[in-house]
Design an enzyme around this catalytic site. Structure first.
Site, PDB file in Angstrom:
ATOM      1  N   ARG A 223     -10.690   1.065  14.759  1.00  0.00           N
ATOM      2  CA  ARG A 223     -10.431   1.950  13.941  1.00  0.00           C
ATOM      3  C   ARG A 223     -11.343   1.725  12.712  1.00  0.00           C
ATOM      4  NH1 ARG A 223      -4.714   1.656  10.871  1.00  0.00           N
ATOM      5  NH2 ARG A 223      -5.598  -0.144  10.119  1.00  0.00           N
TER       6      ARG A 223
ATOM      7  N   TYR B 126      18.812  29.501   3.732  1.00  0.00           N
ATOM      8  CA  TYR B 126      17.545  30.557   4.113  1.00  0.00           C
ATOM      9  C   TYR B 126      17.928  30.878   5.654  1.00  0.00           C
ATOM     10  CZ  TYR B 126      14.471  29.865   0.252  1.00  0.00           C
ATOM     11  OH  TYR B 126      13.876  29.954  -0.996  1.00  0.00           O
TER      12      TYR B 126
ATOM     13  N   LYS C  88       0.899  -1.085  -0.004  1.00  0.00           N
ATOM     14  CA  LYS C  88       0.031   0.098  -0.037  1.00  0.00           C
ATOM     15  C   LYS C  88       1.059   1.450   0.156  1.00  0.00           C
ATOM     16  CE  LYS C  88      -0.474   0.191   5.030  1.00  0.00           C
ATOM     17  NZ  LYS C  88      -1.277  -0.513   6.243  1.00  0.00           N
TER      18      LYS C  88
ATOM     19  N   MET D 278      13.217  23.468  -0.389  1.00  0.00           N
ATOM     20  CA  MET D 278      12.002  22.645  -0.927  1.00  0.00           C
ATOM     21  C   MET D 278      12.851  21.650  -1.800  1.00  0.00           C
ATOM     22  SD  MET D 278       8.857  24.033  -3.135  1.00  0.00           S
ATOM     23  CE  MET D 278       8.286  24.942  -2.183  1.00  0.00           C
TER      24      MET D 278
HETATM   25  C1  LIG Z   1      -0.369  -1.496   6.788  1.00  0.00           C
HETATM   26  C2  LIG Z   1      -1.145  -2.951   7.324  1.00  0.00           C
HETATM   27  C3  LIG Z   1      -0.540  -4.088   7.510  1.00  0.00           C
HETATM   28  C4  LIG Z   1       0.946  -4.056   7.483  1.00  0.00           C
HETATM   29  O1  LIG Z   1       1.536  -3.586   8.944  1.00  0.00           O
HETATM   30  P1  LIG Z   1       3.035  -3.741   9.167  1.00  0.00           P
HETATM   31  O2  LIG Z   1       3.345  -3.326  10.423  1.00  0.00           O
HETATM   32  O3  LIG Z   1       3.908  -2.867   8.080  1.00  0.00           O
HETATM   33  O4  LIG Z   1       3.478  -5.056   8.822  1.00  0.00           O
HETATM   34  C5  LIG Z   1      -1.209  -5.176   7.728  1.00  0.00           C
HETATM   35  N1  LIG Z   1      -2.740  -5.153   7.754  1.00  0.00           N
HETATM   36  C6  LIG Z   1      -3.381  -3.871   7.874  1.00  0.00           C
HETATM   37  C7  LIG Z   1      -4.793  -3.936   7.829  1.00  0.00           C
HETATM   38  C8  LIG Z   1      -2.506  -2.608   7.291  1.00  0.00           C
HETATM   39  O5  LIG Z   1      -3.391  -1.651   7.206  1.00  0.00           O
END
Ligand SMILES: *Cc1c(COP(=O)(O)O)cnc(C)c1O
Length: 334
Positions: free
Chosen positions: A116, A243, A33, A289
């Site tokens: 969550r 800066y 992701k 930047m």
């Molecule tokens: C991001 C995520 C993971 C991975 O977690 P890590 O701590 O990076 O291994 C697993 N499950 C869900 C639902 C996540 O959102």
């Protein structure tokens, strides 16, 4: 242009460590992701496929489209569900279950304590009934732990709750369902692994954010961040750089600018407490930047080769350091 290298050997080393825990490559789902935690989703997908990984997890269908050719299954944790032979979609609420299109492959997310997202435990029976009535294609049931990387026994009551969820789902007659709850930290902590899949994120990239007391899984950072020299000048003692002129030259020195800045996702932070690069050089003055300054004349410098170390300096976690890096920085496998 700044660039990122991805170390294939280190990545495969990390996957080997994870496979030792799961007992099989087939049980590893790589979490790609958010542009593979900033590493580059396409590059990491191709490397995973070459290693023999069959499953991936992404943020949404848009990310899934970029990599689904590399995997047998791709789970999208959020976004709109779509009918697709490879992709499945986590459903997080009763609302979503009631309106999901009938031909999509779904994985039910159950809230076992993180609060969550996911359906509440009290809603499980209703959720399963609705899935049956609507004839939805349930392919997985999952949960996520809130305290896997914290030194406490909190993890265990959440795991107990998930065991109850599994039993309930099986008793409701769903047999071809994969169960998964482990992220990297949960896997590294557990002595035995008996689920269908681990959702391995940060560990595959080479970081272990668990307190040292939880065993010694040796991992190696996959990502290194480099910047290229833009301009060089020799400055006299007393001259100031960048800066606000925050950095004052203590004695005659060669100073170069390099093409990385907060526009690329590098933290601007506090010039009074400068970050020291992987090669041991402190950043001079404020981060711009698009530029940083170093007392150096080299064409290329390694800014970061260990995001966890950098994260400690900036008061954050490895996840945030790498994920912040702009997708426009070229990535190269080495
Ligand atoms: C991001 C995520 C993971 C991975 O977690 P890590 O701590 O990076 O291994 C697993 N499950 C869900 C639902 C996540 O959102």
């Amino acid at each position: 242009m700044a660039f990122i290298t991805l170390n294939q050997q280190h990545f495969y080393h990390n996957l080997n460590q994870i496979a030792l825990k799961t007992g099989s490559i087939e049980k590893i789902a790589v979490v790609l992701k958010d542009n593979a935690y900033g590493h580059g989703i396409q590059e990491m997908a191709a490397l995973s496929q070459a290693y023999g990984i069959k499953h991936a997890v992404v943020k949404n269908y848009e990310e899934a489209q970029k990599i689904k050719a590399c995997f047998e299954t791709v789970l999208a944790l959020g976004g709109e569900p779509h009918a697709d032979d490879v992709c499945s979609f986590a459903l997080n609420s009763m609302e979503q279950i009631k309106k999901a299109p009938q031909d999509v492959r779904i994985e039910l997310k159950v809230d076992t304590g993180m609060h969550r997202n996911g359906i509440m435990l009290e809603e499980l029976h209703e959720a399963l009934e609705t899935i049956k009535q609507r004839n939805l294609r349930l392919v997985g049931v999952m949960t996520h732990y809130r305290s896997a990387d914290v030194l406490s026994s909190e993890l265990f009551w959440q795991q107990k709750r998930f065991e109850v969820v599994k039993k309930t789902v099986k008793e409701a007659g769903f047999l071809n369902v994969r169960f998964h709850s482990h992220n990297s930290a949960t896997l590294f902590r557990s002595r035995s692994f008996d689920e269908d899949l681990v959702r391995a994120g940060i560990g595959i990239y080479g970081y272990n954010e668990l307190p040292g007391i939880y065993g010694k899984i040796e991992l190696k950072p996959v990502l290194s961040l480099y910047a290229k020299r833009v301009a060089t000048r020799v400055l006299e003692a007393g001259e100031r750089v960048g800066y606000g002129g925050d950095f004052e030259v203590p004695q005659k020195m060669t100073v170069s600018t390099y093409d990385l800045g907060y526009g690329d996702g590098w933290p601007r932070a506090d010039s009074a407490d400068p970050y020291v690069t992987g090669e041991g050089m402190p950043l001079l003055g404020r981060v711009s930047m698009d530029f940083v300054s170093l007392a150096c004349g080299k064409e290329e410098v390694c800014i970061m080769d260990d995001a966890q170390k950098a994260a400690k300096h900036f008061g954050t976690i490895s996840y945030e350091m790498t994920t912040a890096l702009s997708a426009d920085i070229p990535r190269r496998v080495v």
